[in-house]
Write a protein that holds these residues in place. Structure first.
Motif, short mmCIF file in Angstrom:
data_model
loop_
_atom_site.label_atom_id
_atom_site.label_comp_id
_atom_site.label_asym_id
_atom_site.label_seq_id
_atom_site.Cartn_x
_atom_site.Cartn_y
_atom_site.Cartn_z
N ARG A 1 47.39 72.94 166.51
CA ARG A 1 47.38 73.72 168.29
C ARG A 1 48.90 73.50 168.52
NH1 ARG A 1 43.47 69.91 170.24
NH2 ARG A 1 45.19 68.52 171.07
N ASN A 2 49.80 72.03 168.54
CA ASN A 2 51.05 72.21 168.13
C ASN A 2 51.71 73.29 167.49
OD1 ASN A 2 51.35 70.31 169.90
ND2 ASN A 2 50.95 68.92 168.87
N ALA A 3 51.39 73.73 166.04
CA ALA A 3 52.01 74.27 164.61
C ALA A 3 51.84 76.42 165.96
CB ALA A 3 51.24 74.96 163.73
N VAL A 4 51.55 75.63 166.56
CA VAL A 4 50.62 77.53 167.14
C VAL A 4 52.07 76.87 168.04
CG1 VAL A 4 49.57 79.49 168.16
CG2 VAL A 4 48.50 77.91 166.36
N LEU A 5 51.80 76.97 169.01
CA LEU A 5 53.25 76.58 170.23
C LEU A 5 54.67 76.63 169.30
CD1 LEU A 5 51.42 74.04 172.51
CD2 LEU A 5 51.49 76.47 172.54
N ARG A 6 54.87 76.27 168.35
CA ARG A 6 55.82 76.21 168.26
C ARG A 6 56.52 77.39 167.56
NH1 ARG A 6 60.71 72.70 168.12
NH2 ARG A 6 61.80 74.64 167.02
N ARG A 7 55.65 77.92 166.42
CA ARG A 7 55.86 79.36 166.47
C ARG A 7 56.10 80.44 168.13
NH1 ARG A 7 51.03 78.68 163.01
NH2 ARG A 7 49.92 79.52 163.84
N ARG A 8 55.72 79.81 168.68
CA ARG A 8 56.28 80.89 170.01
C ARG A 8 56.95 80.66 170.72
NH1 ARG A 8 54.63 85.23 173.75
NH2 ARG A 8 54.70 84.18 176.21
N LEU A 9 57.77 79.39 170.22
CA LEU A 9 58.68 78.67 170.89
C LEU A 9 59.50 79.77 170.08
CD1 LEU A 9 60.17 76.73 172.81
CD2 LEU A 9 60.01 75.30 171.07
N ALA B 1 60.19 76.32 179.25
CA ALA B 1 60.74 75.59 179.07
C ALA B 1 59.51 74.11 178.85
CB ALA B 1 60.60 74.69 180.77
N TRP B 2 58.20 74.61 179.10
CA TRP B 2 56.79 74.08 179.59
C TRP B 2 56.44 73.98 177.65
CZ3 TRP B 2 52.53 74.89 176.52
CH2 TRP B 2 51.15 73.94 176.31
N LEU B 3 56.90 74.86 177.06
CA LEU B 3 56.85 74.45 175.38
C LEU B 3 58.18 73.49 174.43
CD1 LEU B 3 55.92 77.99 174.09
CD2 LEU B 3 55.02 76.85 173.80
N VAL B 4 58.62 73.43 175.53
CA VAL B 4 59.80 72.14 174.80
C VAL B 4 59.18 70.37 175.60
CG1 VAL B 4 61.96 70.68 175.01
CG2 VAL B 4 62.19 73.40 174.35
N LYS B 5 58.61 70.97 176.62
CA LYS B 5 57.90 68.81 177.37
C LYS B 5 56.95 69.02 176.29
CE LYS B 5 56.95 67.63 181.28
NZ LYS B 5 56.13 68.11 182.47
N GLU B 6 55.62 70.25 176.17
CA GLU B 6 55.14 69.63 175.45
C GLU B 6 54.60 69.59 174.06
OE1 GLU B 6 50.06 70.08 175.14
OE2 GLU B 6 51.71 70.35 177.24
#
Length: 175
Positions: A113-121, A165-170
């Motif tokens: 899940r975090n890998a997907v969020l990282r790509r979005r960030l 900001a949410w992605l960085v925190k998450e």
């Protein structure tokens, strides 16, 4: 997979649904601007039943025969793989991204899940601020003169800042 297909598997990962309730959930998620026809949904569910992603059962409710769909293990695996491999327009288009985010919790592994969020960030850290084109290339927001287009870019920039900001925190990213 397209948005309708992801939403079909995503909503059915939560509970079995008849076609009508499935379509209503899709419309709720996408808002008034995106209506889904029964024909579109029928073709997706038929294709997924044939592929073994969905199962179906029939019940009689109020004298009517009601077909209800449920997610099969192969459908869950397909949904997880699609979500894990999110890229391109599914990552960059906010409407498509909102659908991906709505079902991201289906991915069982936090690292995936975090890998997907990282790509979005990473995408948000690139040049995503250019919203308009003159037909030859993007126009820098600073060169806009129409007050309504300026307003749209200010709203867009605020949304990006909030999501970032949410992605960085998450993700627990140090800045």
């Amino acid at each position: 997979m397209n948005i309708v297909e992801i939403m079909t598997l995503g909503f059915l990962s939560e509970e079995p649904l008849c076609g009508y309730r499935l379509r209503k959930k899709m419309e709720q998620l996408q808002g008034y601007s995106r209506a889904f026809s029964d024909g579109t949904l029928h073709s997706v569910t038929a294709k997924f039943v044939k592929a073994g992603y969905l199962g179906e059962s029939f019940n009689v409710v109020n004298g009517r025969r009601l077909r209800e769909f449920h997610l099969e293990p192969a459908g869950r695996e397909k949904l997880i793989e699609e979500l894990k491999s999110t890229d391109g327009y599914m990552l960059s288009d906010i409407t498509k991204w909102s659908v991906v985010m709505s079902f991201l919790s289906v991915i069982p592994d936090v690292a995936d899940r975090n890998a997907v969020l990282r790509r979005r960030l990473d995408l948000l850290d690139s040049d995503v601020r250019r919203m308009y084109s003159d037909g030859e290339g993007p126009i820098d927001n600073e060169n806009l003169t129409d007050k309504y287009r300026i307003a749209i870019t200010q709203i867009h920039d605020a949304e990006i800042a909030a999501e970032r900001a949410w992605l960085v925190k998450e993700l627990g990213v140090d800045e």
